[in-house]
Design a protein around this motif. Structure first.
Motif, PDB file in Angstrom:
ATOM      1  N   ILE A   8      14.207  -8.353   3.255  1.00 20.38           N
ATOM      2  CA  ILE A   8      13.400  -8.720   4.431  1.00 20.38           C
ATOM      3  C   ILE A   8      14.291  -9.373   5.491  1.00 20.38           C
ATOM      4  O   ILE A   8      14.111  -9.144   6.694  1.00 20.38           O
ATOM      5  N   ALA A   9      15.263 -10.182   5.053  1.00 17.87           N
ATOM      6  CA  ALA A   9      16.200 -10.805   5.990  1.00 17.87           C
ATOM      7  C   ALA A   9      17.028  -9.744   6.722  1.00 17.87           C
ATOM      8  O   ALA A   9      17.306  -9.877   7.928  1.00 17.87           O
ATOM      9  N   LYS A  10      17.396  -8.680   6.019  1.00 18.79           N
ATOM     10  CA  LYS A  10      18.134  -7.582   6.652  1.00 18.79           C
ATOM     11  C   LYS A  10      17.278  -6.904   7.711  1.00 18.79           C
ATOM     12  O   LYS A  10      17.759  -6.555   8.795  1.00 18.79           O
ATOM     13  N   LEU A  11      15.993  -6.713   7.391  1.00 22.88           N
ATOM     14  CA  LEU A  11      15.065  -6.110   8.352  1.00 22.88           C
ATOM     15  C   LEU A  11      14.932  -6.990   9.591  1.00 22.88           C
ATOM     16  O   LEU A  11      14.969  -6.491  10.724  1.00 22.88           O
ATOM     17  N   ASP A  12      14.797  -8.296   9.385  1.00 20.24           N
ATOM     18  CA  ASP A  12      14.696  -9.231  10.513  1.00 20.24           C
ATOM     19  C   ASP A  12      15.961  -9.204  11.364  1.00 20.24           C
ATOM     20  O   ASP A  12      15.906  -9.298  12.602  1.00 20.24           O
ATOM     21  N   LYS A  13      17.117  -9.064  10.708  1.00 25.64           N
ATOM     22  CA  LYS A  13      18.391  -9.027  11.427  1.00 25.64           C
ATOM     23  C   LYS A  13      18.492  -7.788  12.313  1.00 25.64           C
ATOM     24  O   LYS A  13      18.943  -7.874  13.470  1.00 25.64           O
ATOM     25  N   THR A  55       0.807  -1.217   0.000  1.00 26.00           N
ATOM     26  CA  THR A  55       0.000   0.000   0.000  1.00 26.00           C
ATOM     27  C   THR A  55       0.844   1.273   0.000  1.00 26.00           C
ATOM     28  O   THR A  55       0.293   2.364  -0.148  1.00 26.00           O
ATOM     29  N   GLU A  56       2.147   1.156   0.170  1.00 24.88           N
ATOM     30  CA  GLU A  56       2.994   2.346   0.208  1.00 24.88           C
ATOM     31  C   GLU A  56       3.604   2.649  -1.155  1.00 24.88           C
ATOM     32  O   GLU A  56       3.297   3.641  -1.777  1.00 24.88           O
ATOM     33  N   ARG A  57       4.486   1.780  -1.611  1.00 25.82           N
ATOM     34  CA  ARG A  57       5.134   1.992  -2.904  1.00 25.82           C
ATOM     35  C   ARG A  57       5.528   0.645  -3.472  1.00 25.82           C
ATOM     36  O   ARG A  57       6.038  -0.210  -2.758  1.00 25.82           O
ATOM     37  N   TRP A  58       5.267   0.463  -4.757  1.00 28.54           N
ATOM     38  CA  TRP A  58       5.645  -0.795  -5.391  1.00 28.54           C
ATOM     39  C   TRP A  58       7.107  -0.704  -5.828  1.00 28.54           C
ATOM     40  O   TRP A  58       7.475   0.103  -6.666  1.00 28.54           O
ATOM     41  N   LEU A  59       7.930  -1.564  -5.244  1.00 31.58           N
ATOM     42  CA  LEU A  59       9.339  -1.592  -5.621  1.00 31.58           C
ATOM     43  C   LEU A  59       9.494  -2.355  -6.931  1.00 31.58           C
ATOM     44  O   LEU A  59       8.937  -3.443  -7.083  1.00 31.58           O
ATOM     45  N   GLY A  60      10.241  -1.792  -7.866  1.00 34.07           N
ATOM     46  CA  GLY A  60      10.482  -2.501  -9.117  1.00 34.07           C
ATOM     47  C   GLY A  60      11.169  -3.829  -8.861  1.00 34.07           C
ATOM     48  O   GLY A  60      12.169  -3.893  -8.146  1.00 34.07           O
ATOM     49  N   GLY A  61      10.622  -4.908  -9.422  1.00 32.34           N
ATOM     50  CA  GLY A  61      11.195  -6.233  -9.211  1.00 32.34           C
ATOM     51  C   GLY A  61      10.675  -6.936  -7.974  1.00 32.34           C
ATOM     52  O   GLY A  61      11.234  -7.946  -7.546  1.00 32.34           O
ATOM     53  N   MET A  62       9.599  -6.420  -7.384  1.00 30.47           N
ATOM     54  CA  MET A  62       9.064  -7.036  -6.168  1.00 30.47           C
ATOM     55  C   MET A  62       8.608  -8.474  -6.403  1.00 30.47           C
ATOM     56  O   MET A  62       8.621  -9.308  -5.492  1.00 30.47           O
ATOM     57  N   LEU A  77      21.095   2.418  11.198  1.00 27.99           N
ATOM     58  CA  LEU A  77      20.294   1.199  11.199  1.00 27.99           C
ATOM     59  C   LEU A  77      18.816   1.502  11.464  1.00 27.99           C
ATOM     60  O   LEU A  77      17.932   0.866  10.888  1.00 27.99           O
ATOM     61  N   ALA A  78      18.569   2.486  12.341  1.00 24.87           N
ATOM     62  CA  ALA A  78      17.180   2.863  12.644  1.00 24.87           C
ATOM     63  C   ALA A  78      16.502   3.447  11.410  1.00 24.87           C
ATOM     64  O   ALA A  78      15.338   3.136  11.114  1.00 24.87           O
ATOM     65  N   LYS A  79      17.221   4.307  10.666  1.00 25.93           N
ATOM     66  CA  LYS A  79      16.662   4.879   9.432  1.00 25.93           C
ATOM     67  C   LYS A  79      16.427   3.801   8.386  1.00 25.93           C
ATOM     68  O   LYS A  79      15.410   3.807   7.685  1.00 25.93           O
ATOM     69  N   ARG A  80      17.366   2.874   8.286  1.00 26.13           N
ATOM     70  CA  ARG A  80      17.230   1.792   7.310  1.00 26.13           C
ATOM     71  C   ARG A  80      16.031   0.907   7.639  1.00 26.13           C
ATOM     72  O   ARG A  80      15.270   0.505   6.758  1.00 26.13           O
ATOM     73  N   LYS A  81      15.857   0.633   8.926  1.00 20.45           N
ATOM     74  CA  LYS A  81      14.712  -0.172   9.358  1.00 20.45           C
ATOM     75  C   LYS A  81      13.393   0.522   9.017  1.00 20.45           C
ATOM     76  O   LYS A  81      12.442  -0.106   8.546  1.00 20.45           O
ATOM     77  N   GLU A  82      13.352   1.837   9.244  1.00 24.07           N
ATOM     78  CA  GLU A  82      12.133   2.604   8.961  1.00 24.07           C
ATOM     79  C   GLU A  82      11.777   2.550   7.478  1.00 24.07           C
ATOM     80  O   GLU A  82      10.610   2.370   7.110  1.00 24.07           O
ATOM     81  N   LYS A  83      12.796   2.680   6.612  1.00 23.44           N
ATOM     82  CA  LYS A  83      12.557   2.630   5.163  1.00 23.44           C
ATOM     83  C   LYS A  83      12.095   1.247   4.728  1.00 23.44           C
ATOM     84  O   LYS A  83      11.169   1.107   3.923  1.00 23.44           O
ATOM     85  N   LEU A  84      12.748   0.212   5.255  1.00 20.73           N
ATOM     86  CA  LEU A  84      12.380  -1.161   4.883  1.00 20.73           C
ATOM     87  C   LEU A  84      10.973  -1.504   5.355  1.00 20.73           C
ATOM     88  O   LEU A  84      10.201  -2.146   4.631  1.00 20.73           O
ATOM     89  N   LEU A  85      10.633  -1.064   6.570  1.00 22.57           N
ATOM     90  CA  LEU A  85       9.296  -1.350   7.097  1.00 22.57           C
ATOM     91  C   LEU A  85       8.214  -0.685   6.256  1.00 22.57           C
ATOM     92  O   LEU A  85       7.138  -1.252   6.047  1.00 22.57           O
TER      93      LEU A  85
END
Length: 276
Positions: free
Chosen positions: A111-116, A93-100, A137-145
């Motif tokens: 997703i594995a990076k987010l879980d880590k 619902t946010e943004r479709w990533l190319g190659g999803m 890492l906090a900013k990266r987590k926010e973007k991935l989520l």
């Protein structure tokens, strides 16, 4: 049969299309008539196509497949996300990533990076890092989520995609078509119904209209999911894995035979040159 009725669709404004100057001629078969400068959609055909889509949804979910809900319009994000969560299905619902879909393995790595990162937060190892690295890492987590929240638990490609607004979500549709994944979509009078397998003519801008149709799809998923036995899903997943394994073996055999042919030709060329 879905619980939708003509009266429900009428009250939700599903019959309102776009202005007559903004239309796709391929939608002619779904249009009832023009009125006050806008096209009126034939709700009888909307109901018929909703039933077709629901039939397909029940068939795929009954096999243990997943339905991916896609809708990134700002006014529609909440209702699509709500219905997807209610029926325990993945969503974007946010943004479709190319190659999803076409590059799904790379998405799984993200997703594995987010879980880590979350695991580091839970066990406290992130506190041993410098402050700057923790902030990064906090900013990266926010973007991935933001972009991967809805598909975190999607371990394999979906069996069906449900889309709202085929024009805005054209990348998702092109990826689904490339992978031969069935697509159902709400198509307004300015959309191309031929680019999806199950077009549902209707207003794709009104919140009530989209919510009504999305809820009907979610109800069908819940109805079938309650009847599925865990062993049926396991058997289906094993069959899919076996089919993929067989395909890999066939590809490997083909590559080996091609390599052998290449070597034989090479030997002949070498032998011929020696005789000369």
């Amino acid at each position: 049969m879905s619980s939708l009725s003509l009266q429900d669709l009428l009250e939700a404004g599903t019959h309102f299309g776009h202005q007559t100057k903004r239309w796709n001629p391929k939608m002619k078969r779904f249009i009832l008539c023009p009125k006050n400068g806008i096209y009126i959609i034939d709700l009888n055909k909307t109901l018929q196509n909703v039933e077709k889509l629901i039939g397909k949804v029940k068939k795929e979910v009954g096999k243990g497949g997943k339905v991916l809900f896609v809708g990134t319009k700002k006014q529609l994000r909440d209702c699509i996300k709500e219905e997807a969560i209610r029926c325990n299905m993945p969503f974007v619902t946010e943004r479709w990533l190319g190659g999803m879909l076409t590059n799904f393995q790379t998405i799984r790595q993200s997703i594995a990076k987010l879980d880590k990162i979350e695991a580091m937060e839970n066990d406290g190892t992130i506190n041993a890092l410098p402050k700057k690295e923790r902030m990064l890492l906090a900013k990266r987590k926010e973007k991935l989520l933001a972009v991967l929240e809805g598909i975190r638990n999607m371990r394999r490609l979906p069996s069906l995609i449900f889309v709202v607004d085929t024009i805005k979500e054209h990348i998702a549709i092109s990826e689904g078509r490339r992978l031969h994944i069935p697509i159902g979509a709400i198509v307004d009078t300015n959309c191309d119904p031929d680019c999806v397998d199950f077009p549902i003519p209707g207003n794709d801008d009104a919140i009530k209209s989209v919510q009504l149709i999305t809820r009907a799809v979610a109800d069908a998923i819940i109805e079938v999911s309650d009847k599925i036995k865990p062993e049926d899903i396991t058997a289906e997943m094993k069959a899919d894995k076996q089919n993929k394994f067989d395909e890999v073996e066939e590809d490997a055999d083909d590559s080996k035979s091609a390599a052998k042919k290449h070597r034989v030709v090479h030997k002949k060329v070498v032998k011929f040159t020696e005789e000369e």
